[in-house]
Design a protein around this motif. Structure first.
Motif, mmCIF file in Angstrom:
data_model
loop_
_atom_site.group_PDB
_atom_site.id
_atom_site.type_symbol
_atom_site.label_atom_id
_atom_site.label_comp_id
_atom_site.label_asym_id
_atom_site.label_seq_id
_atom_site.Cartn_x
_atom_site.Cartn_y
_atom_site.Cartn_z
ATOM 1 N N LEU A 2 0.822 -1.171 -0.043
ATOM 2 C CA LEU A 2 -0.060 -0.156 0.015
ATOM 3 C C LEU A 2 0.827 1.337 0.081
ATOM 4 O O LEU A 2 1.926 1.476 0.937
ATOM 5 C CB LEU A 2 -0.908 -0.003 1.421
ATOM 6 C CG LEU A 2 -1.785 1.204 1.464
ATOM 7 C CD1 LEU A 2 -2.897 1.202 0.404
ATOM 8 C CD2 LEU A 2 -2.394 1.239 2.891
ATOM 9 N N GLU A 3 0.817 2.117 -0.932
ATOM 10 C CA GLU A 3 1.495 3.227 -1.088
ATOM 11 C C GLU A 3 0.630 4.680 -0.918
ATOM 12 O O GLU A 3 -0.218 4.833 -1.783
ATOM 13 C CB GLU A 3 2.151 3.463 -2.381
ATOM 14 C CG GLU A 3 3.458 2.467 -2.380
ATOM 15 C CD GLU A 3 3.900 2.406 -3.768
ATOM 16 O OE1 GLU A 3 4.890 3.258 -4.217
ATOM 17 O OE2 GLU A 3 3.272 1.587 -4.596
ATOM 18 N N SER A 60 -2.153 4.008 -3.773
ATOM 19 C CA SER A 60 -2.262 2.727 -4.637
ATOM 20 C C SER A 60 -1.824 1.787 -3.953
ATOM 21 O O SER A 60 -1.223 1.389 -2.649
ATOM 22 C CB SER A 60 -0.991 3.093 -5.867
ATOM 23 O OG SER A 60 0.119 3.143 -5.217
ATOM 24 N N TRP A 61 -2.349 0.669 -4.532
ATOM 25 C CA TRP A 61 -2.316 -0.741 -4.078
ATOM 26 C C TRP A 61 -1.752 -1.818 -4.905
ATOM 27 O O TRP A 61 -2.349 -1.749 -6.038
ATOM 28 C CB TRP A 61 -3.602 -1.295 -3.598
ATOM 29 C CG TRP A 61 -3.834 -2.727 -3.081
ATOM 30 C CD1 TRP A 61 -4.608 -3.586 -3.504
ATOM 31 C CD2 TRP A 61 -3.417 -3.305 -1.940
ATOM 32 N NE1 TRP A 61 -4.455 -4.862 -3.104
ATOM 33 C CE2 TRP A 61 -3.665 -4.774 -2.023
ATOM 34 C CE3 TRP A 61 -2.055 -3.050 -1.180
ATOM 35 C CZ2 TRP A 61 -3.000 -5.635 -1.139
ATOM 36 C CZ3 TRP A 61 -1.862 -3.829 -0.198
ATOM 37 C CH2 TRP A 61 -2.152 -5.346 -0.228
ATOM 38 N N GLN A 62 -0.681 -2.345 -4.724
ATOM 39 C CA GLN A 62 0.031 -3.311 -5.693
ATOM 40 C C GLN A 62 0.103 -2.613 -6.872
ATOM 41 O O GLN A 62 0.176 -2.944 -8.270
ATOM 42 C CB GLN A 62 -0.856 -4.548 -6.013
ATOM 43 C CG GLN A 62 -1.465 -5.317 -4.949
ATOM 44 C CD GLN A 62 -0.351 -6.127 -4.060
ATOM 45 O OE1 GLN A 62 0.365 -5.468 -3.459
ATOM 46 N NE2 GLN A 62 -0.947 -7.110 -3.444
ATOM 47 N N LEU A 151 -5.932 -6.709 2.861
ATOM 48 C CA LEU A 151 -5.236 -5.594 3.604
ATOM 49 C C LEU A 151 -6.161 -5.127 4.740
ATOM 50 O O LEU A 151 -7.380 -5.222 4.676
ATOM 51 C CB LEU A 151 -5.032 -4.358 2.406
ATOM 52 C CG LEU A 151 -4.892 -3.017 2.906
ATOM 53 C CD1 LEU A 151 -3.341 -2.770 3.502
ATOM 54 C CD2 LEU A 151 -5.011 -2.108 1.688
ATOM 55 N N LEU A 152 -5.686 -4.801 5.817
ATOM 56 C CA LEU A 152 -6.492 -4.309 6.906
ATOM 57 C C LEU A 152 -6.140 -2.884 7.479
ATOM 58 O O LEU A 152 -4.892 -2.670 7.366
ATOM 59 C CB LEU A 152 -5.861 -5.260 8.141
ATOM 60 C CG LEU A 152 -6.353 -6.349 8.198
ATOM 61 C CD1 LEU A 152 -6.119 -7.429 9.054
ATOM 62 C CD2 LEU A 152 -8.171 -6.280 8.292
ATOM 63 N N ILE A 153 -7.025 -2.113 7.454
ATOM 64 C CA ILE A 153 -6.951 -0.741 7.921
ATOM 65 C C ILE A 153 -7.740 -0.405 9.367
ATOM 66 O O ILE A 153 -9.168 -0.689 8.808
ATOM 67 C CB ILE A 153 -7.363 0.196 6.574
ATOM 68 C CG1 ILE A 153 -6.232 0.134 5.601
ATOM 69 C CG2 ILE A 153 -7.196 1.587 7.226
ATOM 70 C CD1 ILE A 153 -6.440 0.810 4.512
ATOM 71 N N LEU A 154 -7.184 -0.433 10.200
ATOM 72 C CA LEU A 154 -7.701 -0.342 11.487
ATOM 73 C C LEU A 154 -7.786 1.060 12.161
ATOM 74 O O LEU A 154 -6.533 1.155 12.716
ATOM 75 C CB LEU A 154 -7.478 -1.573 12.322
ATOM 76 C CG LEU A 154 -7.510 -2.763 11.729
ATOM 77 C CD1 LEU A 154 -6.753 -3.943 12.418
ATOM 78 C CD2 LEU A 154 -8.770 -3.318 11.305
#
Ligand SMILES: Nc1ncnc2c1ncn2[C@@H]1O[C@H](COP(=O)(O)OP(=O)(O)O)[C@@H](O)[C@H]1O
Ligand SMILES: [Mg+2]
Lengths: 292, 243
Positions: A2-3, A60-62, A151-154
């Motif tokens: 994850l960028e 961005s992701w991957q 992907l985890l976003i907590l």
């Protein structure tokens, strides 16, 4: 990976909440996103999730911009912990799994597994409103995890948890990370972040003030020298840099400057040296330094 | 699009499941309109007329009152925000709520048709105006409910804020008396409000009606869809905080 690059967000009313926020979370990495209240953590996570639009910057992701389809495969624990209060625990977790596109059977299996891990099995048929806050938080985590996210976003997953729940949660997050999932979570419990995280990002007033692995940040922060002298004469450390604390007949000097050999000579001369060594800066110290 | 539809169905199923567990709401949706219907039946010699118009009244409870409650409760428990946070589109969320109300409404209308046949021996001959009226009616009242939830501060208040609307709609509805037997002023009001066109389209299924008449009712309902959509834009809130 994850960028996040160059995020800017100004709220109507003129408040600039984010001013060029950027960092990366790698596969298998537990990334602690720390900052004081109002620093911009939630705003950043909301932008990543597409709940808010940024004025500038990219997520961005991957290697590709994060789109709505990909976001469905993210496990997100929002700051506002919305759950159907009258729905039962297991039913609710399964339901959110299905909203993420799981079959009923797959959602049930995943739910049972999570209930077991989060020690909620006995509560599976209770309405959410009947649970303690700590248990509600576990349900929140289960809802974020049920669809086996990429992907985890907590957002503040540990806030308000008792130590046992913190342990249960940490274990589950570490497992997911070990399975190759990047885990980004915000927190202001610095000791916890230091213990748990591979990498840390410190945000202050909408800017990233430090980011990197805990070791890198510690190395960059320099090491502090700690000297403990028993039965020291009063005034032995006069003129030496650092802070001196007196605990009974022990004098503790912590300093990050000065000539270490000179300090050692003075200490030996003045009393019984119990400890002389370099300490790694704690995340709390790094944090204080960074946001100062 | 497909995900939206799937989500709407899942959300609707959940709403129905939770409605089944909420006895106050269940009473308001299922029992209360029946009590009113029974009351009106005592005042008339023409049960077919009353029963065939009942769906208009049902909508006030099944779609409007019920959904004001649902939208407000979901907003207060922050479920609306969560659903919006990357899972469901606004279309799916509104669609799901409407779909749940539609399911209850269809069940009730079928029940009414059976009752009407049992006690008055009548059966509808033309389902088309009934379906059009029913669908548009649910849409109007679901949207009105969403707008009203925006000015309803809490789930407890959700039983109260809709009351004025409810009373006006019930009072002005041509349930026991035909429109042309109403005082002229009331008739005008009644024709403009959204319950009457639903009732009349439902009755058209039993008694027939000219295409011209039916078009006016459909146009009125379409107008209400537009008005209530605008009200939703103005008043609906995803977030309990006022800002
Ligand atoms: N919807 C909003 N409107 C205006 N200002 C906001 C809004 N949301 C957050 N802010 C402001 O943006 C800043 C960052 O907030 P937030 O991202 O919630 O911080 P954190 O999660 O780190 O505590 C704060 O100053 C907050 O007041
Ligand atoms: Mg926050």
């Amino acid at each position: 990976m994850l960028e996040i690059t160059g995020l800017r967000k100004q709220f109507p009313g003129g408040k600039v909440a984010l001013d060029g926020v950027g960092f990366e979370v790698r596969p298998g990495e537990l990334y602690g996103f720390v900052g004081a209240n109002g620093a911009g953590k939630t705003t950043t996570m909301r932008i990543v999730m597409g709940v808010l639009l940024s004025d500038a910057g990219q997520v961005s992701w991957q290697g590709r911009p994060l789109d709505a389809d990909t976001r469905k495969r993210i496990g997100y624990m929002p700051e506002e912990r919305g759950l159907y209060q009258k729905m039962r625990v297991a039913e609710q977790i399964e339901y959110f799994g299905q909203l993420h596109g799981m079959s009923a059977a797959a959602a049930r299996t995943a739910t049972n597994d999570l209930l077991e891990r989060l020690t909620l099995t006995e509560r599976r048929n209770d309405a959410v409103e009947a649970l303690s806050l700590g248990n509600q938080q576990r349900v929140q985590l289960a809802v974020a995890l049920v669809h086996d996210p990429e992907l985890l976003i907590l957002d503040e997953p540990f806030s308000g948890l008792d130590p046992i729940a913190v342990e249960a949660l940490s274990t589950v997050l570490q497992e997911r990370a070990r399975g190759g999932v990047p885990v980004l979570f915000s927190s202001h419990q610095l000791e916890l972040v230091e213990r748990l995280c591979d990498a840390v990002g410190i945000i202050s007033a909408g800017r990233m003030v430090a980011t990197g692995s805990v070791e890198t940040l510690q190395a960059a922060a320099g090491r502090a020298l700690k000297v403990v002298v028993r039965g020291a004469e009063p005034g032995w450390a006069d003129g030496l840099p650092g802070e001196l604390a007196v605990q009974g007949d022990r004098h503790v000097l912590v300093t990050s400057g000065g000539d270490d050999q000179e300090i050692l000579r003075r200490a030996v001369k003045s009393g019984h040296v119990e400890h002389f060594g370099f300490e790694r800066a704690s995340l709390t110290e790094i944090f204080k330094e960074a946001v100062a | 699009m497909k995900t939206d539809a799937l989500h709407a169905v899942r959300l609707a199923r959940t709403d129905l499941k939770l409605l089944g567990r909420n006895y106050v709401a269940l009473f308001n949706v299922m029992v209360l309109p029946l009590l009113f219907g029974f009351l009106y039946l005592q005042m008339t010699e023409d049960p077919t007329f009353v029963l065939s118009g009942m769906p208009g009244i049902l909508l006030i409870f099944t779609a409007f009152l019920n959904l004001v409650n649902t939208f407000t409760a979901r907003r207060e428990e922050l479920v609306l925000k969560r659903l919006r946070g990357g899972q469901s589109s606004a279309a799916a969320i509104f669609g799901g709520a409407g779909l749940g109300a539609l399911a209850v409404f269809v069940f009730q209308v079928v029940l009414l048709i059976v009752l009407t046949n049992r006690y008055a021996g009548a059966l509808p001959t033309n389902p088309v105006p009934m379906i059009v009226g029913g669908l548009l009616g649910v849409a109007v009242f679901a949207l009105l409910a969403a707008a009203f939830s925006g000015i309803t501060p809490s789930a407890e208040m959700a039983q109260l804020t809709p009351m004025p609307v409810l009373i006006v709609l019930m009072f002005a509805a041509p349930l026991a008396w035909p429109l042309d037997q109403m005082p002229a002023a009331l008739e005008i009001v009644s024709r403009v409000l959204p319950v009457t066109p639903v009732m009349e389209l439902m009755r058209a299924g039993y008694y027939g009606a000219s295409l011209g008449e039916m078009s006016v009712y459909v146009a009125t309902l379409l107008g209400w869809v537009a008005v209530s959509a605008l009200l939703v834009k103005l008043f609906f809130r995803w977030d309990p905080r006022h800002n």
